[in-house]
Design a protein around this motif. Structure first.
Motif, mmCIF file in Angstrom:
data_model
loop_
_atom_site.group_PDB
_atom_site.id
_atom_site.type_symbol
_atom_site.label_atom_id
_atom_site.label_comp_id
_atom_site.label_asym_id
_atom_site.label_seq_id
_atom_site.Cartn_x
_atom_site.Cartn_y
_atom_site.Cartn_z
ATOM 1 N N GLU A 12 -11.380 32.539 -27.663
ATOM 2 C CA GLU A 12 -10.890 31.319 -28.296
ATOM 3 C C GLU A 12 -10.681 31.548 -29.793
ATOM 4 O OE1 GLU A 12 -9.623 27.383 -28.276
ATOM 5 O OE2 GLU A 12 -10.114 28.713 -26.597
ATOM 6 N N PRO A 13 -9.521 31.162 -30.320
ATOM 7 C CA PRO A 13 -9.302 31.344 -31.763
ATOM 8 C C PRO A 13 -10.317 30.563 -32.586
ATOM 9 C CG PRO A 13 -7.251 30.782 -30.624
ATOM 10 C CD PRO A 13 -8.362 30.583 -29.645
ATOM 11 N N THR A 14 -10.671 31.103 -33.737
ATOM 12 C CA THR A 14 -11.509 30.365 -34.676
ATOM 13 C C THR A 14 -10.743 29.135 -35.157
ATOM 14 O OG1 THR A 14 -10.646 31.536 -36.603
ATOM 15 C CG2 THR A 14 -12.565 32.523 -35.464
ATOM 16 N N PRO A 15 -11.420 28.155 -35.726
ATOM 17 C CA PRO A 15 -10.701 26.992 -36.270
ATOM 18 C C PRO A 15 -9.634 27.381 -37.293
ATOM 19 C CG PRO A 15 -13.038 26.513 -36.136
ATOM 20 C CD PRO A 15 -12.881 27.968 -35.800
ATOM 21 N N GLU A 16 -9.934 28.383 -38.119
ATOM 22 C CA GLU A 16 -8.952 28.826 -39.116
ATOM 23 C C GLU A 16 -7.737 29.475 -38.456
ATOM 24 O OE1 GLU A 16 -13.045 28.972 -41.014
ATOM 25 O OE2 GLU A 16 -12.155 29.691 -39.128
ATOM 26 N N ALA A 17 -7.984 30.292 -37.427
ATOM 27 C CA ALA A 17 -6.875 30.925 -36.715
ATOM 28 C C ALA A 17 -6.048 29.877 -35.977
ATOM 29 C CB ALA A 17 -7.395 31.970 -35.739
ATOM 30 N N ARG A 18 -6.719 28.906 -35.367
ATOM 31 C CA ARG A 18 -5.993 27.843 -34.670
ATOM 32 C C ARG A 18 -5.112 27.072 -35.645
ATOM 33 N NH1 ARG A 18 -3.489 27.411 -30.766
ATOM 34 N NH2 ARG A 18 -5.225 28.273 -29.571
ATOM 35 N N GLN A 19 -5.610 26.853 -36.868
ATOM 36 C CA GLN A 19 -4.807 26.155 -37.870
ATOM 37 C C GLN A 19 -3.594 26.981 -38.270
ATOM 38 O OE1 GLN A 19 -5.585 22.881 -39.025
ATOM 39 N NE2 GLN A 19 -3.406 23.134 -39.496
ATOM 40 N N LEU A 20 -3.773 28.293 -38.405
ATOM 41 C CA LEU A 20 -2.635 29.181 -38.678
ATOM 42 C C LEU A 20 -1.563 29.014 -37.613
ATOM 43 C CD1 LEU A 20 -3.857 32.779 -39.683
ATOM 44 C CD2 LEU A 20 -2.465 31.209 -41.037
ATOM 45 N N TYR A 21 -1.980 29.077 -36.352
ATOM 46 C CA TYR A 21 -1.042 28.961 -35.247
ATOM 47 C C TYR A 21 -0.371 27.585 -35.235
ATOM 48 C CZ TYR A 21 -3.278 33.143 -33.179
ATOM 49 O OH TYR A 21 -3.754 34.405 -32.938
ATOM 50 N N ASP A 22 -1.173 26.550 -35.442
ATOM 51 C CA ASP A 22 -0.620 25.195 -35.408
ATOM 52 C C ASP A 22 0.387 24.973 -36.532
ATOM 53 O OD1 ASP A 22 -2.159 24.626 -33.203
ATOM 54 O OD2 ASP A 22 -3.674 23.467 -34.295
ATOM 55 N N ASP A 23 0.095 25.504 -37.715
ATOM 56 C CA ASP A 23 1.030 25.360 -38.839
ATOM 57 C C ASP A 23 2.350 26.057 -38.530
ATOM 58 O OD1 ASP A 23 -0.870 23.932 -40.224
ATOM 59 O OD2 ASP A 23 -1.448 25.592 -41.542
ATOM 60 N N ASP A 24 2.272 27.248 -37.927
ATOM 61 C CA ASP A 24 3.497 27.964 -37.554
ATOM 62 C C ASP A 24 4.296 27.165 -36.526
ATOM 63 O OD1 ASP A 24 2.803 30.041 -39.195
ATOM 64 O OD2 ASP A 24 2.372 31.476 -37.596
ATOM 65 N N LEU A 25 3.610 26.667 -35.508
ATOM 66 C CA LEU A 25 4.299 25.921 -34.453
ATOM 67 C C LEU A 25 4.957 24.665 -35.005
ATOM 68 C CD1 LEU A 25 1.672 26.321 -31.609
ATOM 69 C CD2 LEU A 25 3.993 27.264 -31.613
ATOM 70 N N GLY A 27 5.957 24.180 -38.153
ATOM 71 C CA GLY A 27 7.025 24.483 -39.102
ATOM 72 C C GLY A 27 8.162 25.311 -38.549
ATOM 73 N N LEU A 28 7.846 26.179 -37.580
ATOM 74 C CA LEU A 28 8.834 27.143 -37.093
ATOM 75 C C LEU A 28 9.146 27.000 -35.602
ATOM 76 C CD1 LEU A 28 7.349 30.301 -38.865
ATOM 77 C CD2 LEU A 28 9.397 29.048 -39.565
ATOM 78 N N GLY A 29 8.204 26.459 -34.846
ATOM 79 C CA GLY A 29 8.378 26.377 -33.404
ATOM 80 C C GLY A 29 7.840 27.579 -32.660
ATOM 81 N N TYR A 30 7.237 28.529 -33.365
ATOM 82 C CA TYR A 30 6.629 29.709 -32.743
ATOM 83 C C TYR A 30 5.539 30.225 -33.669
ATOM 84 C CZ TYR A 30 9.467 32.458 -36.037
ATOM 85 O OH TYR A 30 10.026 32.989 -37.184
ATOM 86 N N VAL A 31 4.672 31.088 -33.143
ATOM 87 C CA VAL A 31 3.605 31.689 -33.937
ATOM 88 C C VAL A 31 4.107 33.016 -34.500
ATOM 89 C CG1 VAL A 31 1.268 32.637 -33.913
ATOM 90 C CG2 VAL A 31 1.795 30.574 -32.586
ATOM 91 N N MET A 32 4.014 33.161 -35.801
ATOM 92 C CA MET A 32 4.486 34.376 -36.459
ATOM 93 C C MET A 32 3.623 35.581 -36.077
ATOM 94 S SD MET A 32 5.288 32.964 -40.313
ATOM 95 C CE MET A 32 6.116 34.502 -40.793
ATOM 96 N N ASN A 33 4.253 36.747 -36.052
ATOM 97 C CA ASN A 33 3.509 37.971 -35.793
ATOM 98 C C ASN A 33 2.436 38.200 -36.854
ATOM 99 O OD1 ASN A 33 5.148 38.416 -33.574
ATOM 100 N ND2 ASN A 33 6.561 39.744 -34.696
#
Length: 200
Positions: A12-25, A27-33
């Protein structure tokens, strides 16, 4: 799909990692590499970008000036990922392509302050021990205060650190850039790691 030399973190992603993913989704519609890579140290990513934000505020950098600094920094370093990302964000694709291709800063469309910033960024990337008092004086002549010069220099150095981690660990620009980057920007970025395979 190969997006970097490291797989995403297990579990399970950490809360910080989940926030990274959510921000990408959002703003961009996908998770950046890059976000998949930085998920291993998402708290450090947040701290780094918090400091970058402080520097941008201290140097009065709007989105255009941040884009100019980052494209000058990334292209001089040979970082294709940030070059494509910020070359795409700049409102003028021709200006972005010129900045990405230039080895100096005789670029049409920059005002004196922007030209001085871009030139300084390239000097800091190429040889920080080779800078001179006269280089700093050019920034002052363009209207920058001493505090702003320190903030701009720190901004460039932190962007170099971010690019260096991405590049060293094999992060490849997102496949989406094939569709979203202007043709001029795609043509200008002929260095660094290639765009990742996958659907656009």
């Amino acid at each position: 799909m190969t997006t970097s030399f490291l797989p995403e973190p297990d579990g399970e992603p950490t809360p910080e990692a989940r926030q990274l993913y959510d921000d990408d989704l959002a703003g961009l519609g996908y998770v950046m590499n890059a976000s998949r890579l930085w998920a291993h140290q998402a708290a450090a990513h947040d701290a780094l970008f918090g400091l970058l934000g402080q520097c941008a505020e201290a140097a009065n950098l709007d989105d255009r000036r941040r884009g100019i600094l980052i494209t000058a920094t990334a292209s001089t370093l040979g970082d294709s990922y940030c070059s494509l990302a910020w070359g795409t964000k700049l409102a003028d694709p021709s200006l972005a392509a010129s900045l990405l291709q230039a080895s100096d800063d005789r670029v049409e469309g920059l005002d004196d302050a922007e030209r001085a910033m871009a030139a300084w960024a390239r000097k800091v990337v190429r040889d920080p021990n080779g800078t001179r008092q006269s280089d700093v004086q050019e920034l002052k002549a363009a209207g920058f205060t001493d505090a702003e010069i320190v903030a701009i220099t720190l901004f460039v150095a932190l962007r170099m650190a971010f690019s260096t981690v991405n590049d060293a660990l094999g992060a490849r620009p997102d496949a989406a850039y094939r569709a979203t980057a202007p043709a001029e920007v795609l043509a200008a970025v002929n260095y660094g790691r290639p765009i990742a395979p996958g659907p656009t």
